[in-house]
Design a protein around this motif. Structure first.
Motif, PDB file in Angstrom:
ATOM      1  N   MET A  27       0.844  -1.203   0.000  1.00 53.79           N
ATOM      2  CA  MET A  27       0.000   0.000   0.000  1.00 53.79           C
ATOM      3  C   MET A  27       0.873   1.245   0.000  1.00 53.79           C
ATOM      4  SD  MET A  27      -3.197  -0.934   2.553  1.00 53.79           S
ATOM      5  CE  MET A  27      -2.196  -1.570   3.895  1.00 53.79           C
ATOM      6  N   ARG A  28       0.395   2.276  -0.645  1.00 53.37           N
ATOM      7  CA  ARG A  28       1.142   3.527  -0.722  1.00 53.37           C
ATOM      8  C   ARG A  28       0.860   4.397   0.506  1.00 53.37           C
ATOM      9  NH1 ARG A  28       0.204   8.682  -2.658  1.00 53.37           N
ATOM     10  NH2 ARG A  28      -1.938   8.111  -3.212  1.00 53.37           N
ATOM     11  N   THR A  29       1.923   4.931   1.104  1.00 51.94           N
ATOM     12  CA  THR A  29       1.767   5.802   2.265  1.00 51.94           C
ATOM     13  C   THR A  29       1.067   7.089   1.850  1.00 51.94           C
ATOM     14  OG1 THR A  29       3.798   4.906   3.243  1.00 51.94           O
ATOM     15  CG2 THR A  29       2.958   6.978   4.143  1.00 51.94           C
ATOM     16  N   LEU A  30      -0.037   7.400   2.518  1.00 48.24           N
ATOM     17  CA  LEU A  30      -0.786   8.607   2.202  1.00 48.24           C
ATOM     18  C   LEU A  30      -0.310   9.807   3.020  1.00 48.24           C
ATOM     19  CD1 LEU A  30      -3.301   9.908   0.773  1.00 48.24           C
ATOM     20  CD2 LEU A  30      -4.608   9.237   2.799  1.00 48.24           C
ATOM     21  N   TRP A  31       0.143   9.554   4.253  1.00 45.75           N
ATOM     22  CA  TRP A  31       0.427  10.648   5.192  1.00 45.75           C
ATOM     23  C   TRP A  31       1.380  10.131   6.251  1.00 45.75           C
ATOM     24  CZ3 TRP A  31      -0.572  11.336  10.462  1.00 45.75           C
ATOM     25  CH2 TRP A  31      -0.669  12.654  10.937  1.00 45.75           C
ATOM     26  N   LYS A  32       2.285  10.977   6.701  1.00 46.71           N
ATOM     27  CA  LYS A  32       3.187  10.641   7.795  1.00 46.71           C
ATOM     28  C   LYS A  32       3.067  11.700   8.881  1.00 46.71           C
ATOM     29  CE  LYS A  32       6.729   8.295   4.997  1.00 46.71           C
ATOM     30  NZ  LYS A  32       8.155   8.282   4.600  1.00 46.71           N
ATOM     31  N   GLY A  33       3.021  11.266  10.109  1.00 47.54           N
ATOM     32  CA  GLY A  33       2.903  12.209  11.213  1.00 47.54           C
ATOM     33  C   GLY A  33       3.010  11.474  12.525  1.00 47.54           C
ATOM     34  N   ALA A  34       2.210  11.898  13.512  1.00 50.35           N
ATOM     35  CA  ALA A  34       2.260  11.279  14.828  1.00 50.35           C
ATOM     36  C   ALA A  34       0.895  11.375  15.495  1.00 50.35           C
ATOM     37  CB  ALA A  34       3.313  11.952  15.702  1.00 50.35           C
ATOM     38  N   VAL A  35       0.599  10.383  16.326  1.00 48.77           N
ATOM     39  CA  VAL A  35      -0.577  10.421  17.180  1.00 48.77           C
ATOM     40  C   VAL A  35      -0.161  11.057  18.493  1.00 48.77           C
ATOM     41  CG1 VAL A  35      -2.305   9.061  18.410  1.00 48.77           C
ATOM     42  CG2 VAL A  35      -1.588   8.370  16.116  1.00 48.77           C
ATOM     43  N   SER A  36      -0.815  12.162  18.855  1.00 47.49           N
ATOM     44  CA  SER A  36      -0.505  12.861  20.090  1.00 47.49           C
ATOM     45  C   SER A  36      -1.416  12.335  21.189  1.00 47.49           C
ATOM     46  CB  SER A  36      -0.686  14.373  19.916  1.00 47.49           C
ATOM     47  OG  SER A  36      -0.429  15.058  21.121  1.00 47.49           O
ATOM     48  N   PHE A  37      -0.835  11.586  22.125  1.00 46.48           N
ATOM     49  CA  PHE A  37      -1.583  10.914  23.184  1.00 46.48           C
ATOM     50  C   PHE A  37      -1.072  11.428  24.517  1.00 46.48           C
ATOM     51  CE2 PHE A  37      -1.756   6.733  25.675  1.00 46.48           C
ATOM     52  CZ  PHE A  37      -3.008   7.006  26.186  1.00 46.48           C
ATOM     53  N   GLY A  38      -1.739  12.489  25.034  1.00 42.18           N
ATOM     54  CA  GLY A  38      -1.245  13.132  26.243  1.00 42.18           C
ATOM     55  C   GLY A  38       0.108  13.762  25.958  1.00 42.18           C
ATOM     56  N   LEU A  39       1.103  13.333  26.695  1.00 41.65           N
ATOM     57  CA  LEU A  39       2.455  13.835  26.462  1.00 41.65           C
ATOM     58  C   LEU A  39       3.254  12.913  25.553  1.00 41.65           C
ATOM     59  CD1 LEU A  39       3.358  14.997  30.086  1.00 41.65           C
ATOM     60  CD2 LEU A  39       2.483  16.371  28.176  1.00 41.65           C
ATOM     61  N   VAL A  40       2.616  11.895  25.038  1.00 40.04           N
ATOM     62  CA  VAL A  40       3.287  10.907  24.189  1.00 40.04           C
ATOM     63  C   VAL A  40       2.987  11.186  22.727  1.00 40.04           C
ATOM     64  CG1 VAL A  40       3.516   8.457  23.648  1.00 40.04           C
ATOM     65  CG2 VAL A  40       3.139   9.176  26.015  1.00 40.04           C
ATOM     66  N   ASN A  41       3.997  11.176  21.885  1.00 37.92           N
ATOM     67  CA  ASN A  41       3.844  11.272  20.440  1.00 37.92           C
ATOM     68  C   ASN A  41       4.231   9.939  19.811  1.00 37.92           C
ATOM     69  OD1 ASN A  41       2.973  13.879  20.492  1.00 37.92           O
ATOM     70  ND2 ASN A  41       4.537  14.680  19.124  1.00 37.92           N
ATOM     71  N   ILE A  42       3.308   9.356  19.058  1.00 34.78           N
ATOM     72  CA  ILE A  42       3.550   8.056  18.437  1.00 34.78           C
ATOM     73  C   ILE A  42       3.701   8.264  16.936  1.00 34.78           C
ATOM     74  CG2 ILE A  42       2.694   5.707  18.174  1.00 34.78           C
ATOM     75  CD1 ILE A  42       0.823   6.270  20.566  1.00 34.78           C
ATOM     76  N   PRO A  43       4.907   8.181  16.384  1.00 29.12           N
ATOM     77  CA  PRO A  43       5.066   8.376  14.940  1.00 29.12           C
ATOM     78  C   PRO A  43       4.356   7.273  14.157  1.00 29.12           C
ATOM     79  CG  PRO A  43       7.107   7.573  15.912  1.00 29.12           C
ATOM     80  CD  PRO A  43       6.186   7.872  17.046  1.00 29.12           C
ATOM     81  N   VAL A  44       3.569   7.667  13.166  1.00 26.83           N
ATOM     82  CA  VAL A  44       2.781   6.698  12.400  1.00 26.83           C
ATOM     83  C   VAL A  44       2.809   7.046  10.914  1.00 26.83           C
ATOM     84  CG1 VAL A  44       1.200   6.117  14.284  1.00 26.83           C
ATOM     85  CG2 VAL A  44       0.657   8.026  12.741  1.00 26.83           C
ATOM     86  N   LYS A  45       2.465   6.046  10.097  1.00 26.80           N
ATOM     87  CA  LYS A  45       2.210   6.221   8.681  1.00 26.80           C
ATOM     88  C   LYS A  45       0.753   5.874   8.415  1.00 26.80           C
ATOM     89  CE  LYS A  45       6.913   4.702   7.484  1.00 26.80           C
ATOM     90  NZ  LYS A  45       7.703   3.671   6.768  1.00 26.80           N
ATOM     91  N   MET A  46       0.128   6.585   7.488  1.00 30.59           N
ATOM     92  CA  MET A  46      -1.288   6.391   7.217  1.00 30.59           C
ATOM     93  C   MET A  46      -1.477   5.770   5.832  1.00 30.59           C
ATOM     94  SD  MET A  46      -4.329   9.249   6.955  1.00 30.59           S
ATOM     95  CE  MET A  46      -4.010   9.843   8.614  1.00 30.59           C
ATOM     96  N   TYR A  47      -2.378   4.792   5.763  1.00 32.12           N
ATOM     97  CA  TYR A  47      -2.709   4.128   4.515  1.00 32.12           C
ATOM     98  C   TYR A  47      -4.232   4.089   4.355  1.00 32.12           C
ATOM     99  CZ  TYR A  47       2.056   2.309   5.187  1.00 32.12           C
ATOM    100  OH  TYR A  47       3.404   2.192   5.415  1.00 32.12           O
TER     101      TYR A  47
END
Length: 279
Positions: A1-21
């Motif tokens: 699958m082609r990556t549509l978006w790259k960023g992070a999930v902001s969960f309180g003080l935690v940032n989780i880097p993710v790729k979106m498909y």
């Protein structure tokens, strides 16, 4: 699958880097329009009705019609002045029960995959959401468009559903909602409930298929190999059902027979056709 978006999930003080498909795809069969005489593909051009000529993309501007025939022009500089910071984060705002989110709000589905370094926090969020049975309501910007989203867990993967804002949901107030409850008979309600009970089962999406698309593919393939296409005669239209009770009784009886296929009339052996449960 082609990556549509790259960023992070902001969960309180935690940032989780993710790729979106993109999680879904439309498999409708698409047709090209052709000229009947020469089979040439039909082109759609950008045509100015005022200048009576074809124009290029560079000549096109955005216009909002605030009155009939009157437009306000919005250019790229105007859009850049809007105070909207593209943070490249999916900002979790609240956690709610999934049952509280009506399906009418859901728009599109996306898979979220952890980027390198974010695997542990990603798994932690999934486990916490699974144990609490909650989904996250978040805000995200995708291609300059800000939207609400719901994050939920499916098969140990985070799925992001973009959801509509409340003012984007049309009101059903002008629709005809049927007769009043007082005009229904108790027996009619009992029969309807019994019919639903007999047709109830666990949801298994593999049991369903697009029968029209399948038939259309068969038609296309038969034309490709030069086979003759048989056309079934049209079936007669069914009349309106006047007696609701009789229709419900017949439906309940049919549903019970399908649910208990082993019951055969006296004098007949078992082992006849069984109810089809597959797709």
């Amino acid at each position: 699958m082609r990556t549509l978006w790259k960023g992070a999930v902001s969960f309180g003080l935690v940032n989780i880097p993710v790729k979106m498909y993109v999680a879904t795809e439309n498999k409708d069969i698409k047709f090209n329009y052709l000229h009947r005489e020469c089979m040439g593909p039909i082109q759609y051009r950008k045509w100015c009705s005022q200048c009576d000529r074809e124009i290029s993309s560079e000549e096109i501007v955005r216009g909002y019609e605030y009155q009939k025939g009157n437009y306000v022009i919005i250019n790229e500089a105007d859009l850049e002045r809007i105070p909207l910071e593209n943070t490249k984060t999916i900002d979790i705002l609240d956690f709610v029960d999934l049952q509280q989110v009506d399906p009418i709000y859901f728009d599109r589905s996306y898979y979220l995959e952890p980027s390198p370094g974010g695997e542990k926090a990603y798994t932690l969020l999934i486990e916490a959401m699974s144990q609490t049975g909650k989904v996250a309501v978040a805000r995200v910007i995708i291609r300059t468009k800000q939207t609400l989203a719901a994050l939920r867990v499916k098969d140990n993967v985070l799925i992001m559903e973009t959801i509509f804002y409340p003012d984007e949901i049309r009101s059903p107030d002008t629709l005809n909602t049927g007769v009043g409850l007082s005009k229904l008979h108790d027996n009619e309600i009992k029969m309807a409930v019994s019919l639903i009970d007999n047709l109830s089962t666990d949801f298994d999406p593999s049991r369903y298929e697009n029968e029209y698309r399948k038939a259309l593919w068969e038609l296309i393939e038969s034309k490709i190999v030069g086979k003759e296409v048989a056309v079934s005669p049209p079936t007669a239209e069914k009349g309106n059902v006047v007696d609701l009770m009789e229709a419900l009784k017949a439906s309940v009886k049919l549903a019970e027979e399908n649910r208990n296929p082993a019951k055969e009339p006296s004098g007949k052996k078992k082992g006849g056709r069984q109810r089809k449960t597959g797709s």
